[in-house]
Design a protein around this motif. Structure first.
Motif, PDB file in Angstrom:
ATOM      1  N   THR A  17       0.809  -1.222   0.000  1.00 48.91           N
ATOM      2  CA  THR A  17       0.000   0.000   0.000  1.00 48.91           C
ATOM      3  C   THR A  17       0.841   1.270   0.000  1.00 48.91           C
ATOM      4  OG1 THR A  17      -0.094  -0.202   2.415  1.00 48.91           O
ATOM      5  CG2 THR A  17      -1.968  -1.073   1.155  1.00 48.91           C
ATOM      6  N   ASP A  18       2.164   1.147   0.186  1.00 49.47           N
ATOM      7  CA  ASP A  18       3.028   2.332   0.217  1.00 49.47           C
ATOM      8  C   ASP A  18       3.170   2.945  -1.175  1.00 49.47           C
ATOM      9  OD1 ASP A  18       3.423   2.145   2.902  1.00 49.47           O
ATOM     10  OD2 ASP A  18       5.612   2.004   2.795  1.00 49.47           O
ATOM     11  N   LEU A  19       3.363   4.275  -1.209  1.00 53.77           N
ATOM     12  CA  LEU A  19       3.684   4.949  -2.459  1.00 53.77           C
ATOM     13  C   LEU A  19       5.128   4.658  -2.856  1.00 53.77           C
ATOM     14  CD1 LEU A  19       2.058   8.456  -1.856  1.00 53.77           C
ATOM     15  CD2 LEU A  19       1.133   6.556  -3.201  1.00 53.77           C
ATOM     16  N   LEU A  20       5.426   4.791  -4.136  1.00 52.92           N
ATOM     17  CA  LEU A  20       6.780   4.539  -4.622  1.00 52.92           C
ATOM     18  C   LEU A  20       7.723   5.698  -4.360  1.00 52.92           C
ATOM     19  CD1 LEU A  20       5.963   2.966  -8.118  1.00 52.92           C
ATOM     20  CD2 LEU A  20       6.305   1.794  -5.930  1.00 52.92           C
ATOM     21  N   THR A  21       7.183   6.891  -4.139  1.00 53.41           N
ATOM     22  CA  THR A  21       8.021   8.083  -4.028  1.00 53.41           C
ATOM     23  C   THR A  21       8.938   7.999  -2.820  1.00 53.41           C
ATOM     24  OG1 THR A  21       6.248   9.366  -5.016  1.00 53.41           O
ATOM     25  CG2 THR A  21       7.987  10.602  -3.916  1.00 53.41           C
ATOM     26  N   ASP A  22      10.213   8.332  -3.014  1.00 48.04           N
ATOM     27  CA  ASP A  22      11.170   8.398  -1.915  1.00 48.04           C
ATOM     28  C   ASP A  22      12.175   9.492  -2.226  1.00 48.04           C
ATOM     29  OD1 ASP A  22      12.718   7.801   0.389  1.00 48.04           O
ATOM     30  OD2 ASP A  22      12.075   5.714   0.267  1.00 48.04           O
ATOM     31  N   ARG A  23      13.219   9.601  -1.392  1.00 47.44           N
ATOM     32  CA  ARG A  23      14.152  10.707  -1.502  1.00 47.44           C
ATOM     33  C   ARG A  23      15.468  10.307  -2.157  1.00 47.44           C
ATOM     34  NH1 ARG A  23      15.864  11.524   3.182  1.00 47.44           N
ATOM     35  NH2 ARG A  23      14.912   9.682   4.136  1.00 47.44           N
ATOM     36  N   ALA A  24      15.539   9.147  -2.785  1.00 51.31           N
ATOM     37  CA  ALA A  24      16.781   8.700  -3.411  1.00 51.31           C
ATOM     38  C   ALA A  24      17.153   9.621  -4.569  1.00 51.31           C
ATOM     39  CB  ALA A  24      16.641   7.267  -3.905  1.00 51.31           C
ATOM     40  N   ILE A  25      18.427  10.022  -4.615  1.00 50.66           N
ATOM     41  CA  ILE A  25      18.925  10.929  -5.649  1.00 50.66           C
ATOM     42  C   ILE A  25      20.298  10.431  -6.098  1.00 50.66           C
ATOM     43  CG2 ILE A  25      19.549  13.299  -6.240  1.00 50.66           C
ATOM     44  CD1 ILE A  25      17.932  14.209  -3.799  1.00 50.66           C
ATOM     45  N   VAL A  26      20.517  10.377  -7.397  1.00 50.34           N
ATOM     46  CA  VAL A  26      21.838  10.056  -7.934  1.00 50.34           C
ATOM     47  C   VAL A  26      22.200  11.136  -8.946  1.00 50.34           C
ATOM     48  CG1 VAL A  26      23.251   8.406  -9.196  1.00 50.34           C
ATOM     49  CG2 VAL A  26      21.524   7.585  -7.598  1.00 50.34           C
ATOM     50  N   THR A  27      23.299  11.845  -8.706  1.00 52.54           N
ATOM     51  CA  THR A  27      23.827  12.820  -9.644  1.00 52.54           C
ATOM     52  C   THR A  27      25.320  12.548  -9.805  1.00 52.54           C
ATOM     53  OG1 THR A  27      24.566  14.526  -8.082  1.00 52.54           O
ATOM     54  CG2 THR A  27      22.205  14.479  -8.615  1.00 52.54           C
ATOM     55  N   ALA A  29      27.543  14.669  -8.954  1.00 50.01           N
ATOM     56  CA  ALA A  29      28.212  15.333  -7.839  1.00 50.01           C
ATOM     57  C   ALA A  29      27.992  14.608  -6.524  1.00 50.01           C
ATOM     58  CB  ALA A  29      27.735  16.779  -7.716  1.00 50.01           C
ATOM     59  N   TYR A  30      26.821  13.987  -6.365  1.00 49.20           N
ATOM     60  CA  TYR A  30      26.499  13.342  -5.086  1.00 49.20           C
ATOM     61  C   TYR A  30      25.419  12.293  -5.285  1.00 49.20           C
ATOM     62  CZ  TYR A  30      22.257  16.215  -4.977  1.00 49.20           C
ATOM     63  OH  TYR A  30      21.050  16.807  -5.270  1.00 49.20           O
ATOM     64  N   THR A  31      25.328  11.388  -4.312  1.00 46.47           N
ATOM     65  CA  THR A  31      24.271  10.383  -4.256  1.00 46.47           C
ATOM     66  C   THR A  31      23.668  10.413  -2.858  1.00 46.47           C
ATOM     67  OG1 THR A  31      25.283   8.926  -5.900  1.00 46.47           O
ATOM     68  CG2 THR A  31      23.759   7.913  -4.353  1.00 46.47           C
ATOM     69  N   VAL A  32      22.346  10.333  -2.770  1.00 45.08           N
ATOM     70  CA  VAL A  32      21.651  10.200  -1.495  1.00 45.08           C
ATOM     71  C   VAL A  32      20.874   8.892  -1.523  1.00 45.08           C
ATOM     72  CG1 VAL A  32      19.925  11.145   0.078  1.00 45.08           C
ATOM     73  CG2 VAL A  32      21.454  12.684  -1.167  1.00 45.08           C
ATOM     74  N   ILE A  33      21.166   8.000  -0.562  1.00 43.76           N
ATOM     75  CA  ILE A  33      20.437   6.747  -0.412  1.00 43.76           C
ATOM     76  C   ILE A  33      19.663   6.840   0.902  1.00 43.76           C
ATOM     77  CG2 ILE A  33      20.587   4.241  -0.209  1.00 43.76           C
ATOM     78  CD1 ILE A  33      23.224   4.346  -1.692  1.00 43.76           C
ATOM     79  N   PRO A  34      18.344   7.076   0.854  1.00 47.31           N
ATOM     80  CA  PRO A  34      17.579   7.200   2.091  1.00 47.31           C
ATOM     81  C   PRO A  34      17.368   5.848   2.756  1.00 47.31           C
ATOM     82  CG  PRO A  34      16.121   7.383   0.206  1.00 47.31           C
ATOM     83  CD  PRO A  34      17.515   7.301  -0.337  1.00 47.31           C
ATOM     84  N   ARG A  35      17.123   5.890   4.041  1.00 48.98           N
ATOM     85  CA  ARG A  35      16.993   4.640   4.790  1.00 48.98           C
ATOM     86  C   ARG A  35      15.827   3.787   4.301  1.00 48.98           C
ATOM     87  NH1 ARG A  35      14.964   7.004  10.664  1.00 48.98           N
ATOM     88  NH2 ARG A  35      12.733   7.127  10.214  1.00 48.98           N
ATOM     89  N   GLY A  36      14.799   4.426   3.719  1.00 50.63           N
ATOM     90  CA  GLY A  36      13.628   3.681   3.271  1.00 50.63           C
ATOM     91  C   GLY A  36      13.885   2.744   2.121  1.00 50.63           C
ATOM     92  N   VAL A  37      15.022   2.866   1.433  1.00 51.26           N
ATOM     93  CA  VAL A  37      15.318   1.968   0.321  1.00 51.26           C
ATOM     94  C   VAL A  37      16.358   0.907   0.697  1.00 51.26           C
ATOM     95  CG1 VAL A  37      14.737   3.770  -1.324  1.00 51.26           C
ATOM     96  CG2 VAL A  37      17.121   3.426  -0.712  1.00 51.26           C
ATOM     97  N   LEU A  38      16.836   0.932   1.938  1.00 47.37           N
ATOM     98  CA  LEU A  38      17.778  -0.105   2.380  1.00 47.37           C
ATOM     99  C   LEU A  38      16.979  -1.299   2.890  1.00 47.37           C
ATOM    100  CD1 LEU A  38      20.490   2.084   4.153  1.00 47.37           C
ATOM    101  CD2 LEU A  38      20.565   1.061   1.878  1.00 47.37           C
ATOM    102  N   ARG A  39      16.431  -2.046   1.959  1.00 54.07           N
ATOM    103  CA  ARG A  39      15.533  -3.149   2.254  1.00 54.07           C
ATOM    104  C   ARG A  39      16.217  -4.494   2.045  1.00 54.07           C
ATOM    105  NH1 ARG A  39      11.041  -1.052   4.870  1.00 54.07           N
ATOM    106  NH2 ARG A  39      10.382   0.888   3.872  1.00 54.07           N
ATOM    107  N   ASP A  40      15.525  -5.570   2.443  1.00 50.50           N
ATOM    108  CA  ASP A  40      16.093  -6.908   2.305  1.00 50.50           C
ATOM    109  C   ASP A  40      16.464  -7.238   0.862  1.00 50.50           C
ATOM    110  OD1 ASP A  40      15.541  -7.097   4.967  1.00 50.50           O
ATOM    111  OD2 ASP A  40      13.941  -8.576   4.789  1.00 50.50           O
TER     112      ASP A  40
END
Length: 271
Positions: A17-27, A29-40
């Motif tokens: 039921t969760d939405l797909l939207t998250d804060r993950a960003i890859v550029t 210059a930088y990469t952001v891996i939010p905790r919500g995508v560190l899944r099994d």
């Protein structure tokens, strides 16, 4: 003793039921891996490790940070490795964030609880085991060591809570750095620190420097300025910054904002 907090990853999978939207960003210059995508489902199995899974947070990639790899490791009771590092030219640093991990480097053994850390020089004989009753999570930073004539890097063991943080100038101690490797010894070609900001403290300018960074948020939240973008981060999030990526931040309350920081140091630029 200083009160400390170390975020550990609960993993699992989100509900359908969760939405797909998250804060993950890859550029570039930088990469952001939010905790919500560190899944099994995104874990890796590492050769020569038993009862272990890894979230690989950084690896050298074209257009990104290239000097290091960083893993978040989870070892079940009884698991570990008698040969954690297969490359003799690679040094390693571990910081435990939950459970207990027994680390032996060149015959010296320590049981590391949250906040405990160890550094294994390139080519060292070392191994790790979880002899406890609960899973252990720890960060593992790997870097190809750059030897320097006349200098020898030696094993380091310690505990963050027992170290005195260094306040940044003109901040009244509200921005401070706990240095876990010797900063005045050229034998070490990387620094690993824990940086603490009290609520409202900031990096008041856009740092733009040659050092690459890996930043894992251990506690709290902040707004980071990365290469012209404003990015919200919280405990459990990870940032990888390439060389010369402009960076600054404001810490948001109510708790301290703390992160584990890697950077490459002390060597001439290879051309």
């Amino acid at each position: 003793m200083t009160q400390t907090h170390y975020y550990s990853n609960p993993a699992g999978l989100p509900p359908q039921t969760d939405l797909l939207t998250d804060r993950a960003i890859v550029t570039e210059a930088y990469t952001v891996i939010p905790r919500g995508v560190l899944r099994d489902i995104v874990t890796s199995v590492i050769p020569d490790w038993t009862g272990t899974r890894a979230w690989i947070l950084n690896r050298p990639v074209a257009g990104g940070a290239t000097t290091f790899a960083q893993y978040l490791m989870e070892v079940e009771p009884g698991g570990g490795s008698g040969r954690p590092e297969a490359q003799h030219t690679v040094e390693g640093f571990v910081l435990v964030v939950s459970g207990e991990l027994t680390v032996t480097i060149e015959g010296e053994t320590h049981v590391l609880a949250p906040g405990g850390f160890a550094y294994a020089p390139a080519g060292a004989d070392w191994h790790v085991r979880n002899a406890g009753a609960a899973p252990a999570q720890f960060h593992w930073i790997r870097k190809a060591y750059e030897p320097l004539e006349g200098y020898v890097a030696r094993p380091v063991f310690g505990k963050e809570q027992e170290l005195e943080p260094f306040p940044m100038p003109d901040t009244d101690g509200r921005w401070r750095t706990t240095r876990m490797l010797p900063v005045d010894d050229l034998a070490y070609d990387m620094h690993v620190n824990i940086v603490t900001f009290e609520p409202g403290a900031s990096i008041p300018f856009a740092e733009t420097h040659v050092m690459e960074h890996g930043l894992y948020v251990l506690e709290g939240k902040a707004v980071y300025r990365l290469n012209g973008d404003w990015v919200e981060v919280q405990e459990g999030d990870y940032m990888s910054l390439r060389a010369f990526c402009p960076q600054a931040c404001y810490a948001g309350g109510p708790s301290n904002f703390r992160y584990l920081l890697y950077k490459d140091v002390n060597r001439q630029i290879v051309l």
